[in-house]
Design a protein around this motif. Sequence first.
Motif, mmCIF file in Angstrom:
data_model
loop_
_atom_site.group_PDB
_atom_site.id
_atom_site.type_symbol
_atom_site.label_atom_id
_atom_site.label_comp_id
_atom_site.label_asym_id
_atom_site.label_seq_id
_atom_site.Cartn_x
_atom_site.Cartn_y
_atom_site.Cartn_z
ATOM 1 N N LYS A 73 55.235 -37.755 33.616
ATOM 2 C CA LYS A 73 55.865 -38.994 33.159
ATOM 3 C C LYS A 73 55.747 -39.159 31.649
ATOM 4 C CE LYS A 73 51.678 -41.703 34.135
ATOM 5 N NZ LYS A 73 51.122 -42.811 34.948
ATOM 6 N N THR A 130 59.604 -35.990 27.724
ATOM 7 C CA THR A 130 61.010 -36.345 27.712
ATOM 8 C C THR A 130 61.794 -35.323 26.899
ATOM 9 O OG1 THR A 130 60.719 -37.738 25.760
ATOM 10 C CG2 THR A 130 60.506 -38.802 27.901
ATOM 11 N N TRP A 165 62.561 -41.416 34.785
ATOM 12 C CA TRP A 165 63.659 -42.367 34.897
ATOM 13 C C TRP A 165 63.392 -43.586 34.028
ATOM 14 C CZ3 TRP A 165 67.116 -43.347 39.496
ATOM 15 C CH2 TRP A 165 67.298 -42.199 40.282
ATOM 16 N N GLU A 166 64.436 -44.051 33.390
ATOM 17 C CA GLU A 166 64.439 -45.405 32.855
ATOM 18 C C GLU A 166 65.177 -46.298 33.844
ATOM 19 O OE1 GLU A 166 66.227 -45.335 29.037
ATOM 20 O OE2 GLU A 166 64.601 -44.174 28.109
ATOM 21 N N ARG A 167 64.946 -47.588 33.733
ATOM 22 C CA ARG A 167 65.610 -48.498 34.664
ATOM 23 C C ARG A 167 67.119 -48.408 34.498
ATOM 24 N NH1 ARG A 167 68.189 -52.899 35.966
ATOM 25 N NH2 ARG A 167 67.356 -54.377 37.488
ATOM 26 N N TRP A 182 57.162 -45.157 40.849
ATOM 27 C CA TRP A 182 57.493 -45.174 39.427
ATOM 28 C C TRP A 182 58.390 -46.360 39.071
ATOM 29 C CZ3 TRP A 182 55.968 -43.717 34.923
ATOM 30 C CH2 TRP A 182 56.846 -43.699 33.833
ATOM 31 N N CYS A 183 59.185 -46.824 40.023
ATOM 32 C CA CYS A 183 60.079 -47.945 39.742
ATOM 33 C C CYS A 183 59.310 -49.226 39.455
ATOM 34 C CB CYS A 183 61.053 -48.160 40.892
ATOM 35 S SG CYS A 183 60.283 -48.419 42.490
ATOM 36 N N ASN A 203 57.441 -49.548 37.134
ATOM 37 C CA ASN A 203 57.502 -49.646 35.680
ATOM 38 C C ASN A 203 58.744 -50.390 35.204
ATOM 39 O OD1 ASN A 203 55.210 -47.760 34.471
ATOM 40 N ND2 ASN A 203 56.040 -46.747 36.274
ATOM 41 N N TRP A 204 59.690 -50.610 36.108
ATOM 42 C CA TRP A 204 60.913 -51.326 35.756
ATOM 43 C C TRP A 204 60.787 -52.829 35.996
ATOM 44 C CZ3 TRP A 204 64.331 -47.758 39.292
ATOM 45 C CH2 TRP A 204 64.272 -46.434 38.808
ATOM 46 N N ARG A 238 71.506 -41.072 39.646
ATOM 47 C CA ARG A 238 71.016 -41.163 38.271
ATOM 48 C C ARG A 238 71.876 -40.301 37.337
ATOM 49 N NH1 ARG A 238 65.574 -38.290 35.785
ATOM 50 N NH2 ARG A 238 65.607 -39.319 33.749
ATOM 51 N N ASN A 243 67.645 -37.678 23.626
ATOM 52 C CA ASN A 243 68.749 -38.344 24.298
ATOM 53 C C ASN A 243 70.061 -37.997 23.596
ATOM 54 O OD1 ASN A 243 70.131 -39.983 26.028
ATOM 55 N ND2 ASN A 243 69.632 -41.880 24.961
#
Length: 514
Positions: free
Chosen positions: A269, A272, A402-404, A478-479, A481-482, A193, A275
């Motif tokens: 989660k 954040t 994480w984002e996808r 969590w993935c 969510n992707w 990542r 960015n």
Amino acid sequence: MRGGHVGFVVIFILLATAGNLSGEFAGDYSKLSGIIIPGFASTQLRAWSILDCPYSPLDFNPLDLVWLDTTKLLSAVNCWLKCMMLDPYNQTDHNECKSRPDSGLSAITELDPGYITGPLSSVWKEWIKWCIEFGIEANAIIAVPYDWRLSPSKLEERDLYFHKLKLTFETALKLRGGPSIVFAHSLGNNVFRYFLEWLKLEIAPKEYGRWLDDHIHAYFAVGAPLLGAIETVKATLSGSTFGLPVSEGTARLMFNTFGSSIWMLPFSKYCTTDNVYRRYFSGGNRKYHHAYHCDEHELKSKYSGWPTNIINIEVPSNRGNEVYPSVVETPQTNLSGKECGFPTQLSFSAREVSDGTFFKAIKNYDPDSERLFHLLKNYTMFCHLKFRSYHDDPILNPLTPWERPPLKNIFCIYGVDSKTEVGYYFAPSGKPYPDNWIITDVIYEIEGSLYSRSGNLVEGNPGATSGDETVPYHSLSWCKNWLGPKVNITRTPQFIWSQVGRSESEKLYLTLCL
């Protein structure tokens, strides 16, 4: 930490483009390469100095195995620790010994079987054996070991690891003519990542997506602690021996000197950071302050969305001075016993662990808390050596959701239905550091419920099932969510490999082997 043995495997195949199978490879599959990024403690470390060990016939010489040589560990533990431990503030080597990661497939296939059992001793050996059995060429499988003791920014600063990883992908493409399949395990997923974010600074924005498409066909995330791992907390406070013949206190002493010790802390989660991307070399000694913020769900939800509070800790009352002079966040209800001189019990959610609130709270009771808070939040210059903390890392704050990843194919592979730790109760042991805390109780998730170590049902927010024995389901899943409109979910018993015949399993084997 390391992926536990599990009863079942859940595979999520996540495709990037809605409505079509854009991730299918149209070329020759024999041109694909497989790049393995191992997990925490899954790479051999070798000595890169000469260390004379008194009272022991075994010394450390260059290229001697350090992690893991249990013979030297048993005969010269103090020397061994010098070769393993780092300076907790700037991540430099011990002044008498240094170690560096080994290279090649041999660095990740096997550590020291016979003393360490299970996946830690042989994470990739059987998998590579299967690939060879099905005719995969030797140059099609590439290992990219790294010093798993270091924080991500230090991996690049000291070893240029991410520069080398980029060259590995580019070399594989030239060598075999096709893109690579990434296999990352445990902490290796966090490394990958970070690499994807680091790459954004090395490639022009218009070329970034094309580089990924050309060099990475698919990503297999195996046992990924996408929202952190609870066992990191246990290793931080009371030590985790990984099956080694050392005391938990010794293991804790060593673990807390690693910059990676908090890379897998559980986090919320809902929180954040901005960015913002800046190059390492920009600003010189300039400090970075990225805004860390949580949305309204963090305030409304219990336990930062996790099944329960991560840490419940009992600390001694201070009759003379204020119990917590440094923590303004502590609720008054937690101080109800202060006047009576009784121990005070405090509870901390995943957010309060990862944002440093917990370490500030116990700084008067534990010498390691200051070091760990330093790793989390402080940016320092020490003898011209830069150290960037996790929250101020200009590339990525890893303690954020994480984002996808922008890749064509992502396979999320993890275990479920195993009894998995999700919370701890700690209390003073009455012993000196590093054995000053003991675990008085553990909260487990199992079969969609929460239970204490004594078997009592615990209230909380249990998930639909439990995790893989090491990482809770909340983090592993969590993935989900992707997920897009095109997804294939497969649930299969772990022992399927011994039950199905070659004709049935050959396609899946070949998929996993490239």
